[in-house]
Design a protein around this motif. Sequence first.
Motif, PDB file in Angstrom:
ATOM      1  N   GLY A  50      -8.027 -20.487   5.799  1.00 58.47           N
ATOM      2  CA  GLY A  50      -7.915 -19.426   6.789  1.00 58.47           C
ATOM      3  C   GLY A  50      -8.780 -18.223   6.531  1.00 58.47           C
ATOM      4  O   GLY A  50      -8.907 -17.335   7.395  1.00 58.47           O
ATOM      5  N   LYS A  51      -9.408 -18.134   5.368  1.00 56.75           N
ATOM      6  CA  LYS A  51     -10.172 -16.938   5.007  1.00 56.75           C
ATOM      7  C   LYS A  51     -11.638 -17.113   5.393  1.00 56.75           C
ATOM      8  O   LYS A  51     -12.217 -18.187   5.239  1.00 56.75           O
ATOM      9  CB  LYS A  51     -10.037 -16.666   3.508  1.00 56.75           C
ATOM     10  N   THR A  52     -12.244 -16.049   5.927  1.00 59.96           N
ATOM     11  CA  THR A  52     -13.673 -16.025   6.217  1.00 59.96           C
ATOM     12  C   THR A  52     -14.306 -14.878   5.426  1.00 59.96           C
ATOM     13  O   THR A  52     -13.615 -14.125   4.749  1.00 59.96           O
ATOM     14  CB  THR A  52     -13.938 -15.856   7.719  1.00 59.96           C
ATOM     15  N   SER A  53     -15.629 -14.755   5.548  1.00 59.50           N
ATOM     16  CA  SER A  53     -16.308 -13.742   4.746  1.00 59.50           C
ATOM     17  C   SER A  53     -17.544 -13.223   5.454  1.00 59.50           C
ATOM     18  O   SER A  53     -18.093 -13.869   6.355  1.00 59.50           O
ATOM     19  CB  SER A  53     -16.709 -14.318   3.381  1.00 59.50           C
ATOM     20  N   GLU A  54     -17.949 -12.030   5.055  1.00 61.27           N
ATOM     21  CA  GLU A  54     -19.240 -11.456   5.421  1.00 61.27           C
ATOM     22  C   GLU A  54     -19.833 -10.844   4.157  1.00 61.27           C
ATOM     23  O   GLU A  54     -19.112 -10.214   3.372  1.00 61.27           O
ATOM     24  CB  GLU A  54     -19.094 -10.340   6.472  1.00 61.27           C
ATOM     25  N   TYR A  55     -21.148 -11.002   3.986  1.00 65.21           N
ATOM     26  CA  TYR A  55     -21.817 -10.451   2.812  1.00 65.21           C
ATOM     27  C   TYR A  55     -22.947  -9.527   3.264  1.00 65.21           C
ATOM     28  O   TYR A  55     -23.683  -9.837   4.197  1.00 65.21           O
ATOM     29  CB  TYR A  55     -22.372 -11.575   1.933  1.00 65.21           C
ATOM     30  N   HIS A  56     -23.071  -8.380   2.586  1.00 65.52           N
ATOM     31  CA  HIS A  56     -24.084  -7.384   2.931  1.00 65.52           C
ATOM     32  C   HIS A  56     -24.775  -6.929   1.645  1.00 65.52           C
ATOM     33  O   HIS A  56     -24.144  -6.838   0.594  1.00 65.52           O
ATOM     34  CB  HIS A  56     -23.452  -6.188   3.635  1.00 65.52           C
ATOM     35  N   GLY A  57     -26.084  -6.652   1.744  1.00 65.47           N
ATOM     36  CA  GLY A  57     -26.848  -6.295   0.553  1.00 65.47           C
ATOM     37  C   GLY A  57     -27.807  -5.148   0.782  1.00 65.47           C
ATOM     38  O   GLY A  57     -28.147  -4.813   1.915  1.00 65.47           O
ATOM     39  N   VAL A  58     -28.226  -4.549  -0.340  1.00 62.81           N
ATOM     40  CA  VAL A  58     -29.233  -3.481  -0.331  1.00 62.81           C
ATOM     41  C   VAL A  58     -30.389  -3.941  -1.209  1.00 62.81           C
ATOM     42  O   VAL A  58     -30.187  -4.287  -2.381  1.00 62.81           O
ATOM     43  CB  VAL A  58     -28.662  -2.157  -0.878  1.00 62.81           C
ATOM     44  N   TRP A  59     -31.597  -3.951  -0.636  1.00 64.73           N
ATOM     45  CA  TRP A  59     -32.794  -4.334  -1.364  1.00 64.73           C
ATOM     46  C   TRP A  59     -33.627  -3.097  -1.650  1.00 64.73           C
ATOM     47  O   TRP A  59     -33.714  -2.181  -0.829  1.00 64.73           O
ATOM     48  CB  TRP A  59     -33.618  -5.329  -0.547  1.00 64.73           C
ATOM     49  N   ARG A  60     -34.256  -3.072  -2.814  1.00 62.32           N
ATOM     50  CA  ARG A  60     -35.168  -1.984  -3.158  1.00 62.32           C
ATOM     51  C   ARG A  60     -36.333  -2.575  -3.936  1.00 62.32           C
ATOM     52  O   ARG A  60     -36.133  -3.232  -4.955  1.00 62.32           O
ATOM     53  CB  ARG A  60     -34.442  -0.924  -3.986  1.00 62.32           C
ATOM     54  N   ASP A  61     -37.534  -2.358  -3.421  1.00 59.84           N
ATOM     55  CA  ASP A  61     -38.749  -2.889  -4.052  1.00 59.84           C
ATOM     56  C   ASP A  61     -38.641  -4.397  -4.285  1.00 59.84           C
ATOM     57  O   ASP A  61     -39.023  -4.917  -5.338  1.00 59.84           O
ATOM     58  CB  ASP A  61     -39.025  -2.169  -5.382  1.00 59.84           C
ATOM     59  N   GLY A  62     -38.094  -5.084  -3.288  1.00 59.28           N
ATOM     60  CA  GLY A  62     -38.014  -6.540  -3.349  1.00 59.28           C
ATOM     61  C   GLY A  62     -36.906  -7.077  -4.231  1.00 59.28           C
ATOM     62  O   GLY A  62     -36.824  -8.295  -4.450  1.00 59.28           O
ATOM     63  N   ARG A  63     -36.028  -6.207  -4.748  1.00 59.53           N
ATOM     64  CA  ARG A  63     -34.962  -6.638  -5.636  1.00 59.53           C
ATOM     65  C   ARG A  63     -33.614  -6.259  -5.033  1.00 59.53           C
ATOM     66  O   ARG A  63     -33.450  -5.142  -4.522  1.00 59.53           O
ATOM     67  CB  ARG A  63     -35.111  -5.979  -7.009  1.00 59.53           C
ATOM     68  N   LEU A  64     -32.653  -7.163  -5.090  1.00 61.08           N
ATOM     69  CA  LEU A  64     -31.307  -6.871  -4.613  1.00 61.08           C
ATOM     70  C   LEU A  64     -30.627  -5.955  -5.621  1.00 61.08           C
ATOM     71  O   LEU A  64     -30.420  -6.331  -6.779  1.00 61.08           O
ATOM     72  CB  LEU A  64     -30.510  -8.173  -4.450  1.00 61.08           C
ATOM     73  N   VAL A  65     -30.276  -4.744  -5.199  1.00 60.55           N
ATOM     74  CA  VAL A  65     -29.711  -3.772  -6.139  1.00 60.55           C
ATOM     75  C   VAL A  65     -28.225  -3.520  -5.909  1.00 60.55           C
ATOM     76  O   VAL A  65     -27.565  -2.908  -6.763  1.00 60.55           O
ATOM     77  CB  VAL A  65     -30.481  -2.440  -6.087  1.00 60.55           C
ATOM     78  N   ALA A  66     -27.688  -3.980  -4.782  1.00 58.48           N
ATOM     79  CA  ALA A  66     -26.259  -3.792  -4.524  1.00 58.48           C
ATOM     80  C   ALA A  66     -25.824  -4.786  -3.456  1.00 58.48           C
ATOM     81  O   ALA A  66     -26.627  -5.232  -2.630  1.00 58.48           O
ATOM     82  CB  ALA A  66     -25.963  -2.362  -4.072  1.00 58.48           C
ATOM     83  N   ALA A  67     -24.550  -5.154  -3.494  1.00 59.44           N
ATOM     84  CA  ALA A  67     -24.006  -6.083  -2.501  1.00 59.44           C
ATOM     85  C   ALA A  67     -22.536  -5.774  -2.278  1.00 59.44           C
ATOM     86  O   ALA A  67     -21.822  -5.336  -3.187  1.00 59.44           O
ATOM     87  CB  ALA A  67     -24.179  -7.532  -2.950  1.00 59.44           C
ATOM     88  N   ALA A  68     -22.091  -6.010  -1.064  1.00 58.09           N
ATOM     89  CA  ALA A  68     -20.678  -5.886  -0.701  1.00 58.09           C
ATOM     90  C   ALA A  68     -20.223  -7.223  -0.123  1.00 58.09           C
ATOM     91  O   ALA A  68     -20.836  -7.737   0.817  1.00 58.09           O
ATOM     92  CB  ALA A  68     -20.472  -4.766   0.319  1.00 58.09           C
ATOM     93  N   LEU A  69     -19.183  -7.780  -0.711  1.00 55.99           N
ATOM     94  CA  LEU A  69     -18.616  -9.037  -0.249  1.00 55.99           C
ATOM     95  C   LEU A  69     -17.301  -8.726   0.447  1.00 55.99           C
ATOM     96  O   LEU A  69     -16.368  -8.198  -0.165  1.00 55.99           O
ATOM     97  CB  LEU A  69     -18.373  -9.986  -1.429  1.00 55.99           C
ATOM     98  N   MET A  70     -17.219  -9.036   1.723  1.00 55.77           N
ATOM     99  CA  MET A  70     -16.027  -8.791   2.520  1.00 55.77           C
ATOM    100  C   MET A  70     -15.311 -10.116   2.769  1.00 55.77           C
ATOM    101  O   MET A  70     -15.879 -11.015   3.385  1.00 55.77           O
ATOM    102  CB  MET A  70     -16.392  -8.133   3.853  1.00 55.77           C
TER     103      MET A  70
END
Length: 333
Positions: A50-70
């Motif tokens: 029953g669970k779903t998800s959304e994922y969001h990220g922040v890129w800086r200079d081509g590198r993933l520096v932060a992410a939020a997993l909902m």
Amino acid sequence: MDIAPLDLRAEPNFAAFLDLHRDSHTADRPESPHTDPETLRALLTHLHPGKTSEYHGVWRDGRLVAAALMFLPGLDNRDVVELEGSVRPSARRTGLGRALFAHVARRARELGRDVVLVNAVSPIEGSPLARSEGPGMFCAAMGMRAVLGDVRSRLDVPGEPPAADPVPGGYRLVQWTDGLPGDPPAEYLEDLAELATRMSTDSPQGDLDTEVEVYDPARILAWAATARAAGRTEIHSGVVDEATGRLVGWTALSAGRDTEHATQGYTIVAAEHRGHGLGRVLKTANLAQAKGLRPHLRTIDTYNAEVNGAMRAVNASLGFTDLDRTVHFRARL
């Protein structure tokens, strides 16, 4: 700052997230083994029923520096977003975390959800409900309220596990595995559903203020199917009341591709059958079963509410030692 959806099915994005996850994990939980890539991928793609998800990220200079997993419950607690956030240690205290939290809050409102739950690690010294460091300090700064503390304890599994405690008269032990290779025994599905539901009514919940998670046989089977799809083996022991034939106690260990490590999941004994040492019977029997199935098993981690003195005492008697605390934070948007 550009916060964008993060499709972790795309291999380059998953590789970038794996690197971010390991960087953050090393800083926040150095005593914990790193999750291997395939297990992490499975955890992100094979969610509980029953669970779903959304994922969001922040890129800086081509590198993933932060992410939020909902993570979005769909069978109950449909007003809740379970949030996991990661910011590289080198990028912390730059506003990334605040920006991600604001983004998640906006997205939660768009989805009709107004409660955010976050788990944050704090040191074992001192009370996490009075103070916490790192992620906990961030949650407090965002106006979130600490509502429950869980203690993480670890057992260094001996080469030969201790003999299982004897089963008291009037009860008998049953054992099985699901996920890999199969499903729970059909004759106990109703009882398993009732015991799983009791985990959110009988166990200490602090001030989480969430709905009861109601299980039925279909949800138990879906849970087993999720474990199977994720490549996990769920190792179970139960006690049956011989007078009624009902399953009245149950414990489970979850073992993934890492053959040296496992996680203790549910342990519950129906209230009317407590006082007979069944909790310890279940855990010692399941430890012996797990060691037989996983000869190279070295460590088991377990989480218990800080106020759950009875279960923590059972764990201590088996040799578990406290490592750290996870503080559950809650915010109503």
